[in-house]
Design a protein around this motif. Structure first.
Motif, PDB file in Angstrom:
ATOM      1  N   ALA A 188      31.522  15.079  -6.204  1.00  0.00           N
ATOM      2  CA  ALA A 188      31.391  16.516  -5.907  1.00  0.00           C
ATOM      3  C   ALA A 188      32.463  16.997  -4.932  1.00  0.00           C
ATOM      4  O   ALA A 188      33.046  18.071  -5.113  1.00  0.00           O
ATOM      5  CB  ALA A 188      30.004  16.813  -5.351  1.00  0.00           C
TER       6      ALA A 188
ATOM      7  N   THR B  40      35.303  20.453  -4.877  1.00  0.00           N
ATOM      8  CA  THR B  40      35.637  21.347  -3.766  1.00  0.00           C
ATOM      9  C   THR B  40      34.917  20.857  -2.506  1.00  0.00           C
ATOM     10  O   THR B  40      33.811  20.311  -2.586  1.00  0.00           O
ATOM     11  CB  THR B  40      35.290  22.829  -4.097  1.00  0.00           C
ATOM     12  OG1 THR B  40      35.810  23.682  -3.089  1.00  0.00           O
ATOM     13  CG2 THR B  40      33.806  23.056  -4.231  1.00  0.00           C
TER      14      THR B  40
ATOM     15  N   LEU C 243      30.910  20.618  -1.312  1.00  0.00           N
ATOM     16  CA  LEU C 243      30.081  20.866  -2.496  1.00  0.00           C
ATOM     17  C   LEU C 243      28.845  19.969  -2.535  1.00  0.00           C
ATOM     18  O   LEU C 243      27.796  20.381  -3.015  1.00  0.00           O
ATOM     19  CB  LEU C 243      30.912  20.681  -3.772  1.00  0.00           C
ATOM     20  CG  LEU C 243      30.217  21.158  -5.056  1.00  0.00           C
ATOM     21  CD1 LEU C 243      29.901  22.643  -4.974  1.00  0.00           C
ATOM     22  CD2 LEU C 243      31.082  20.885  -6.283  1.00  0.00           C
TER      23      LEU C 243
ATOM     24  N   GLU D 280      26.134  21.554  -0.558  1.00  0.00           N
ATOM     25  CA  GLU D 280      25.764  22.838  -1.158  1.00  0.00           C
ATOM     26  C   GLU D 280      24.855  22.643  -2.377  1.00  0.00           C
ATOM     27  O   GLU D 280      23.806  23.280  -2.496  1.00  0.00           O
ATOM     28  CB  GLU D 280      27.045  23.592  -1.567  1.00  0.00           C
ATOM     29  CG  GLU D 280      26.770  24.926  -2.226  1.00  0.00           C
ATOM     30  CD  GLU D 280      28.062  25.646  -2.661  1.00  0.00           C
ATOM     31  OE1 GLU D 280      29.153  25.303  -2.140  1.00  0.00           O
ATOM     32  OE2 GLU D 280      27.961  26.543  -3.515  1.00  0.00           O
TER      33      GLU D 280
ATOM     34  N   LEU E  10      29.627  27.030 -10.781  1.00  0.00           N
ATOM     35  CA  LEU E  10      29.434  27.043  -9.334  1.00  0.00           C
ATOM     36  C   LEU E  10      29.509  28.478  -8.814  1.00  0.00           C
ATOM     37  O   LEU E  10      28.692  28.920  -8.009  1.00  0.00           O
ATOM     38  CB  LEU E  10      30.499  26.167  -8.663  1.00  0.00           C
ATOM     39  CG  LEU E  10      30.444  26.141  -7.132  1.00  0.00           C
ATOM     40  CD1 LEU E  10      29.096  25.587  -6.649  1.00  0.00           C
ATOM     41  CD2 LEU E  10      31.594  25.313  -6.573  1.00  0.00           C
TER      42      LEU E  10
END
Lengths: 321, 321
Positions: free
Chosen positions: B159, B163, B166, B169, B302
């Protein structure tokens, strides 16, 4: 093909306004050919193939290919017939690429050809050679004997990776063919790629030829030599003499070979085997892996090349005098 | 699809003997879908799609998919209609794979949907939900909320490569959805993958729905939430409220949402965004490069997920009470 380029329905509908073939009902990308993006089109008028020409096909060659198909259709050959635009041209532009629409040809290509299919393709090839005799455009063979060394230079460094001793073997075969390649045999328009996937049959009867994007002017008997390579070997790479005989005999019922063509056929078959070895080896090392385009193992044509090197006379290939 | 498996013309002709659809004129692999091998068939009777089910589709799910299409066709939905074999079955075998033939559906899918198309798909989705109410087979959602963690475990290690930040998140979004995911909303058969490439239009009119290979039993409003993800964002990932309103209003002209569905729609939309993020991220890291199957960037979902996280009430998505 393959579909390298998607088309929006808006762009396609607008493109179709340049033709008199009704309005769009559906289009689907089809997995056929390796050079271009092809779509099957249904319109209110009928079924068509839309081709977007990707960069591997030179734009300046398109008039030759499309007018050849038009010429052959007009002379009774079953092949895709280009649809003329309202402005009289055969070639337009779509998705930043040259594009053309041709008639859809029914038929299926034969995965495991029999003697019967070989006879069918032999006869059709001779008819193609006669039907294109008065075709006025010409195109030189971009994959002829004089181009093989150029290809060879791009792959010879990897030849030993295919099989030990291959660099010397190919170098010597290439040199021999360059020295002996005949120049004086009857010339004309050849298909130059008449493999089973370019020949359709319906219920055992040949229904059409497709994919004229290697067509060019060269020796007619060389086209026949390509067909011997493409149609007359078994899965174990053994040459099927009965198939060779069927293909060659059927060809001669339409266009008899002359004495020179007869004598040179074994050399032409060697040349054709080397030509397909070269391009397959090149693609083997230079094409990305893809689920859509199947890379063909160059070993197949190395084995065919070795077979033809043992042949001294055309009757060993099934050609009766 | 894609064509993962070629079929010999002999095997196909033999396969067609099990059906009452005439004899074969042609077949072409088509580049549609990503799960199966699809061919467009022409026979003396008409046009059909032949599908070979590759391993990603579970064989035990096939009766659900095919009988659902049969049920929907019988209830007036424009969708592929399975062709029954002479023995009464819908599923046969070809090239060592389960195989079925369905009717060919005319129409083109819309690359850039307008508000008008969004309304069309909203109405068709509601009709699908009503038409399948009395369908007797069922299938649980293999990509439902309880499956997301399993997918997440396969991709979370990568992940941060997508980015920075991530992993945290997604972990926190997933945990929230697992805790809050509603269980009590009206259930039924959902399409579960009604993206633009699965909806055909002719001259602006919806002409049919295809690709029922993710269909399952789940909350009906979740199907609508998937459509908001699939149809109502612009190329810059901004949500188009007019499209959302058109899709939701058209749906409700056929099947009005109840108060609970209304309230939960933002959470369902978040869930749908996360579900497509998960599968796209998985495919991004686990699928080979191919010219035929285009890998879709997980970043798109996303961004959609982040958008839906800011939404508190369904009217912000265009749903009027």
């Amino acid at each position: 093909m393959a579909v390298y380029t998607d088309i929006s329905e808006e762009a396609l509908a607008e493109f179709l306004h340049q033709y008199d073939i009704g309005t769009l009902l559906s289009y689907r990308g089809i997995t056929e050919g390796v050079e271009n993006s092809n779509f099957m089109l249904h319109t209110t008028v009928g079924h068509f193939i839309l081709t977007l020409y990707e960069k591997r096909v030179k734009q300046e060659d398109l008039p030759f290919f499309l007018h050849l198909m038009q010429h052959l259709s007009a002379h009774g050959m079953a092949c895709p017939q280009p649809v003329m635009r309202r402005d009289g041209h055969l070639i337009g532009h779509l998705a930043q690429r040259p594009a053309a629409i041709v008639s859809f040809l029914e038929g299926v290509w034969i995965r495991r050809p029999t003697v019967h299919h070989c006879a069918g393709v032999g006869q059709a090839l001779a008819r193609l050679h006669l039907a294109s005799q008065d075709f006025i455009l010409s195109r030189s063979n971009g994959l002829g004997v004089s181009d093989w060394r150029h290809l060879w230079q791009k792959i010879r460094g990897q030849a030993e990776a295919i099989t030990a001793g291959l660099e010397d073997e190919i170098e010597s075969e290439l040199a021999l063919l360059e020295q002996t390649w005949p120049q004086h045999l009857p010339q004309g328009v050849i298909h130059a790629d008449l493999f089973p996937d370019n020949v359709f049959f319906i219920a055992g009867k040949l229904s059409g030829l497709i994919d004229f994007y290697f067509a060019c002017n060269d020796m007619l008997a060389y086209d026949l030599a390509i067909c011997l390579n493409a149609w007359c070997f078994e899965a174990d790479f053994s040459y099927n003499l009965t198939k060779g005989h069927a293909l060659l005999s059927a060809y001669q019922t339409v266009r008899p070979l002359d004495q020179q063509e007869h004598e040179w056929l074994p050399i032409l078959a060697r040349g054709a085997a080397l030509r397909f070895f070269m391009t397959r080896a090149y693609d083997w090392f230079h094409t990305e892996i893809s689920g859509q385009v199947v890379k063909k193992n160059p070993m197949e044509y190395l084995r065919k090349s070795r077979f033809f090197r043992q042949i001294k006379r055309a009757d060993e290939l099934g050609l009766l005098s």
